[in-house]
Design an enzyme around this catalytic site. Structure first.
Site, short mmCIF file in Angstrom:
data_model
loop_
_atom_site.label_atom_id
_atom_site.label_comp_id
_atom_site.label_asym_id
_atom_site.label_seq_id
_atom_site.Cartn_x
_atom_site.Cartn_y
_atom_site.Cartn_z
N GLU A 147 -41.60 -8.51 43.52
CA GLU A 147 -40.22 -8.92 43.76
C GLU A 147 -40.05 -10.44 43.81
O GLU A 147 -38.93 -10.94 43.72
CB GLU A 147 -39.71 -8.32 45.08
N GLU A 164 -61.43 1.94 49.33
CA GLU A 164 -61.23 1.01 50.44
C GLU A 164 -62.51 0.74 51.23
O GLU A 164 -62.57 -0.19 52.03
CB GLU A 164 -60.14 1.52 51.39
#
Length: 146
Positions: free
Chosen positions: A81, A112
């Site tokens: 964004e 992870e």
């Protein structure tokens, strides 16, 4: 370092399937109300970080969010964004997720837990001393993020 698997811990909201829709929505809303207070408590640390990021960006540095799972996805959304919202170059703010781009839409199990892969991923971007890396982890102990 030991780490906590937050997705496997007990919580205040076990047995969600037994709650009514209204109770689910109420509980989500109650949890959402805790966010502004947590941010308020952290404002001095956030100010320090933002000041450092701006300083580094003025020297040509970039910002990298690095995370796993939902945390990583939120970093990617924020980075995505920045160009349309703030008019910055598309590569000034970057989101990196454990498991690579395929993990944006579909979980990549155990990605992870790799302690070395994040550094490999960062090196692919030519990380420099002017760049800032922000690790995003719900538990604060995700090996990929650390």
């Amino acid at each position: 370092m030991s780490f906590t698997k937050t997705t496997e811990q007990s919580s205040h909201y076990e047995h969600l399937e037994q709650m009514s829709v209204f109770d689910l929505l109420t509980n989500i809303n109650n949890e959402d109300k805790t966010v502004p207070l947590a941010v308020e408590k952290a404002l001095p640390q956030i100010e320090t970080l933002v000041t450092k990021v701006v300083e580094k960006m003025k020297l040509g540095g970039r910002l990298f969010y690095i995370g796993a799972g939902t945390s990583g996805r939120l970093g990617i959304v924020d980075a995505s964004e920045c160009p349309p919202t703030f008019g910055v170059p598309f590569d000034m703010v970057n989101g990196i997720i454990a498991g690579g781009d395929k993990a944006i839409r579909k979980a990549v199990e155990n990605a992870e837990d790799d302690q070395l892969q994040a550094w490999i991923d960062l090196q692919e971007h030519g990380i420099t001393d002017n760049d800032v890396v922000i690790g995003i982890a719900a538990s604060g102990t995700t090996p990929y993020v650390i």
